[in-house]
Design a protein around this motif. Sequence first.
Motif, PDB file in Angstrom:
ATOM      1  N   LEU A 149      38.293  33.819  33.925  1.00  0.00           N
ATOM      2  CA  LEU A 149      37.220  34.591  34.597  1.00  0.00           C
ATOM      3  C   LEU A 149      37.668  35.607  35.695  1.00  0.00           C
ATOM      4  O   LEU A 149      36.793  36.428  36.109  1.00  0.00           O
ATOM      5  CB  LEU A 149      36.392  33.584  35.520  1.00  0.00           C
ATOM      6  CG  LEU A 149      35.620  32.265  34.537  1.00  0.00           C
ATOM      7  CD1 LEU A 149      34.951  31.232  35.461  1.00  0.00           C
ATOM      8  CD2 LEU A 149      34.646  32.937  33.437  1.00  0.00           C
ATOM      9  N   LEU A 150      38.888  35.659  35.891  1.00  0.00           N
ATOM     10  CA  LEU A 150      39.556  36.787  36.696  1.00  0.00           C
ATOM     11  C   LEU A 150      39.969  37.854  35.893  1.00  0.00           C
ATOM     12  O   LEU A 150      39.950  38.994  36.165  1.00  0.00           O
ATOM     13  CB  LEU A 150      40.558  36.010  37.749  1.00  0.00           C
ATOM     14  CG  LEU A 150      41.399  37.135  38.569  1.00  0.00           C
ATOM     15  CD1 LEU A 150      40.564  37.754  39.461  1.00  0.00           C
ATOM     16  CD2 LEU A 150      42.568  36.577  39.192  1.00  0.00           C
ATOM     17  N   VAL A 151      40.604  37.433  34.647  1.00  0.00           N
ATOM     18  CA  VAL A 151      41.385  38.508  33.780  1.00  0.00           C
ATOM     19  C   VAL A 151      40.197  39.239  33.112  1.00  0.00           C
ATOM     20  O   VAL A 151      40.257  40.475  33.354  1.00  0.00           O
ATOM     21  CB  VAL A 151      41.688  37.705  32.586  1.00  0.00           C
ATOM     22  CG1 VAL A 151      42.320  38.700  31.828  1.00  0.00           C
ATOM     23  CG2 VAL A 151      43.083  36.894  32.977  1.00  0.00           C
ATOM     24  N   LEU A 161      38.138  44.741  32.742  1.00  0.00           N
ATOM     25  CA  LEU A 161      37.209  45.560  32.494  1.00  0.00           C
ATOM     26  C   LEU A 161      37.122  46.724  33.543  1.00  0.00           C
ATOM     27  O   LEU A 161      36.901  47.982  33.098  1.00  0.00           O
ATOM     28  CB  LEU A 161      35.946  44.896  32.666  1.00  0.00           C
ATOM     29  CG  LEU A 161      34.610  45.666  32.547  1.00  0.00           C
ATOM     30  CD1 LEU A 161      34.403  46.364  30.980  1.00  0.00           C
ATOM     31  CD2 LEU A 161      33.217  44.991  32.676  1.00  0.00           C
ATOM     32  N   GLU A 162      37.420  46.563  34.618  1.00  0.00           N
ATOM     33  CA  GLU A 162      37.707  47.512  35.841  1.00  0.00           C
ATOM     34  C   GLU A 162      38.832  48.484  35.360  1.00  0.00           C
ATOM     35  O   GLU A 162      38.648  49.719  35.684  1.00  0.00           O
ATOM     36  CB  GLU A 162      37.958  47.030  37.273  1.00  0.00           C
ATOM     37  CG  GLU A 162      37.981  48.142  38.491  1.00  0.00           C
ATOM     38  CD  GLU A 162      38.419  47.286  39.330  1.00  0.00           C
ATOM     39  OE1 GLU A 162      37.554  47.322  40.303  1.00  0.00           O
ATOM     40  OE2 GLU A 162      39.490  46.717  39.465  1.00  0.00           O
ATOM     41  N   PRO A 198      36.490  42.827  41.371  1.00  0.00           N
ATOM     42  CA  PRO A 198      37.067  41.932  40.253  1.00  0.00           C
ATOM     43  C   PRO A 198      37.187  40.408  40.671  1.00  0.00           C
ATOM     44  O   PRO A 198      36.712  39.616  40.225  1.00  0.00           O
ATOM     45  CB  PRO A 198      38.403  42.365  39.804  1.00  0.00           C
ATOM     46  CG  PRO A 198      38.496  43.877  39.898  1.00  0.00           C
ATOM     47  CD  PRO A 198      37.868  44.003  41.549  1.00  0.00           C
ATOM     48  N   VAL A 199      37.689  40.502  41.931  1.00  0.00           N
ATOM     49  CA  VAL A 199      37.901  38.886  42.709  1.00  0.00           C
ATOM     50  C   VAL A 199      36.471  38.317  42.916  1.00  0.00           C
ATOM     51  O   VAL A 199      36.168  37.269  42.596  1.00  0.00           O
ATOM     52  CB  VAL A 199      38.880  39.093  43.884  1.00  0.00           C
ATOM     53  CG1 VAL A 199      38.937  37.684  44.333  1.00  0.00           C
ATOM     54  CG2 VAL A 199      40.116  39.657  43.281  1.00  0.00           C
ATOM     55  N   VAL A 252      34.342  34.877  41.399  1.00  0.00           N
ATOM     56  CA  VAL A 252      33.897  33.737  42.148  1.00  0.00           C
ATOM     57  C   VAL A 252      32.193  33.975  41.607  1.00  0.00           C
ATOM     58  O   VAL A 252      31.979  32.669  41.386  1.00  0.00           O
ATOM     59  CB  VAL A 252      33.948  34.145  43.754  1.00  0.00           C
ATOM     60  CG1 VAL A 252      33.088  32.936  44.246  1.00  0.00           C
ATOM     61  CG2 VAL A 252      35.249  34.202  44.293  1.00  0.00           C
ATOM     62  N   LEU A 253      31.859  34.989  41.359  1.00  0.00           N
ATOM     63  CA  LEU A 253      30.368  34.997  41.084  1.00  0.00           C
ATOM     64  C   LEU A 253      30.140  34.312  39.490  1.00  0.00           C
ATOM     65  O   LEU A 253      29.430  33.461  39.333  1.00  0.00           O
ATOM     66  CB  LEU A 253      29.907  36.326  40.925  1.00  0.00           C
ATOM     67  CG  LEU A 253      29.336  36.880  42.082  1.00  0.00           C
ATOM     68  CD1 LEU A 253      29.022  38.511  41.935  1.00  0.00           C
ATOM     69  CD2 LEU A 253      27.982  36.385  42.642  1.00  0.00           C
ATOM     70  N   LEU A 254      30.876  34.628  38.501  1.00  0.00           N
ATOM     71  CA  LEU A 254      31.136  34.039  37.397  1.00  0.00           C
ATOM     72  C   LEU A 254      31.207  32.505  37.513  1.00  0.00           C
ATOM     73  O   LEU A 254      30.991  31.694  36.654  1.00  0.00           O
ATOM     74  CB  LEU A 254      32.202  34.661  36.309  1.00  0.00           C
ATOM     75  CG  LEU A 254      31.970  36.347  36.064  1.00  0.00           C
ATOM     76  CD1 LEU A 254      33.340  36.816  35.420  1.00  0.00           C
ATOM     77  CD2 LEU A 254      30.671  36.215  35.246  1.00  0.00           C
ATOM     78  N   TYR A 255      32.102  32.107  38.369  1.00  0.00           N
ATOM     79  CA  TYR A 255      32.673  30.713  38.476  1.00  0.00           C
ATOM     80  C   TYR A 255      31.442  29.953  38.999  1.00  0.00           C
ATOM     81  O   TYR A 255      31.228  28.720  38.613  1.00  0.00           O
ATOM     82  CB  TYR A 255      33.833  30.444  39.528  1.00  0.00           C
ATOM     83  CG  TYR A 255      34.787  29.372  38.875  1.00  0.00           C
ATOM     84  CD1 TYR A 255      34.298  28.100  38.575  1.00  0.00           C
ATOM     85  CD2 TYR A 255      36.132  29.822  38.807  1.00  0.00           C
ATOM     86  CE1 TYR A 255      35.226  27.374  38.063  1.00  0.00           C
ATOM     87  CE2 TYR A 255      37.227  28.675  38.662  1.00  0.00           C
ATOM     88  CZ  TYR A 255      36.612  27.503  38.079  1.00  0.00           C
ATOM     89  OH  TYR A 255      37.453  26.432  37.755  1.00  0.00           O
TER      90      TYR A 255
END
Length: 438
Positions: free
Chosen positions: A189-191, A196-197, A295-296, A300-303
């Motif tokens: 979820l961080l990769v 993408l960025e 990205p970080v 957190v949002l995706l998690y």
Amino acid sequence: MALNSKFMQLYGYDLLLGSIAAFYVFMAPYTKVEESFNVQAMHDILYHRHQIEKYDHLEFPGVVPRTFIGALFVSILASPFVLAASLLHLPKIYSLYAVRLVLGCIILSTLRLFRIQIRKNFGSQVEVFFVILTALQFHMLFYCTRPLPNILAFGLVNLAYDYWFKGSFYAALNYLIFATIVFRCDILLLVSPLGLELLLSRSISLRKAILSCLVTALFCIGLTILVDSVLWRKLLWPELEVFWFNSVLNRSSEWGTHSFLWYFTSALPRSLLAAYPLFLLGVLLDRRIRFYVIPVLSFVLLYSKLPHKELRFIISSLPIFNLSAAIAASRIYNNRKKSFWKYLHVAMLGLFLISLGCTVLTFMASYENYPSGHALKALHKMGHLTNNSKEVWVHIDTFSAMNGISRFCENNEPWRYSKEEGILLQEFQGRNFTYLLR
């Protein structure tokens, strides 16, 4: 004198952070159920070595399998200290201190590399505030010595941050791939947002990124299958099973759920403390940091979409948020003599004091959070052989095993321990246990 000054200039910040982490180790050495696999694995590697049939995980495998790679690496580095403790006939609890301190040194060494990049990219004053904010917070330095898969992955994420700030983007992605495949599948979820960025900013090429990450992924898959299949005695890729259990089956929800915003309303405020409002201010004050925060923050949002949430799941985000906060703190400090900014400066100092108070209170609560470890220590002091007995046999129930007791807490003969489960209450009298730890 000049030599001491040079040493402190190079390693003073590391000594500060390391001293705080070491204080937490000595004051709260025991471990909880989340750490049980790695701490038992380290014990077995150090004391049973090649006698795999004696390893704890074969009798108590846990809900999902975990990799031995982190435990193996830490154990190798800690083995000289454990050997010295054995030669001096010290209790095994000293070996627990050793493995936890070694793990802390590893994690703080990777944080040091990231901190050096902070100095190079944002200046020494931002670095100073980064250290201050980290020292005032409880969770990062408390957790950095705890043998959790999240912490083992955290070390690799710090290395990824180091290469990201250097501009070595493919190396950064490769470290994150390693962490994902071996230690914590959720680092994916961080990769994803970082990759993408980097693609959208044309920092990397899609073809080269896929090739580089694929080679790393294949190596890591081969490594974890090779090591863990031997030690688990079956063909196994541990993190694949963890991913299936937690994400596909969503079984992690059985351990509790929180609302979507819990990380932002509870976990991050508690872990960042003064850095939380400063982090938000830093994003507004310096456009450079947004490239690193987005990205970080997306991680957190995706998690947040996963119902089961724990603070340790997002601990890898804290260094970047602390950096943003340090940028804001530095700007406030530089402008502290100006009319509006002096009020912000006073408010910031107040937040620092509040953070210190919260950290002290949190530590005091955490110190009392390992009742079974303290109970076994007290039992070792008062316990003794009974009449016509050649051993002291202690039964450790499930609650006790989950709340502070590990193999490192056990004493040598005449002490003997049982973690047998499913014993009925009326059966205990016939089992000849000397003490019951419940």
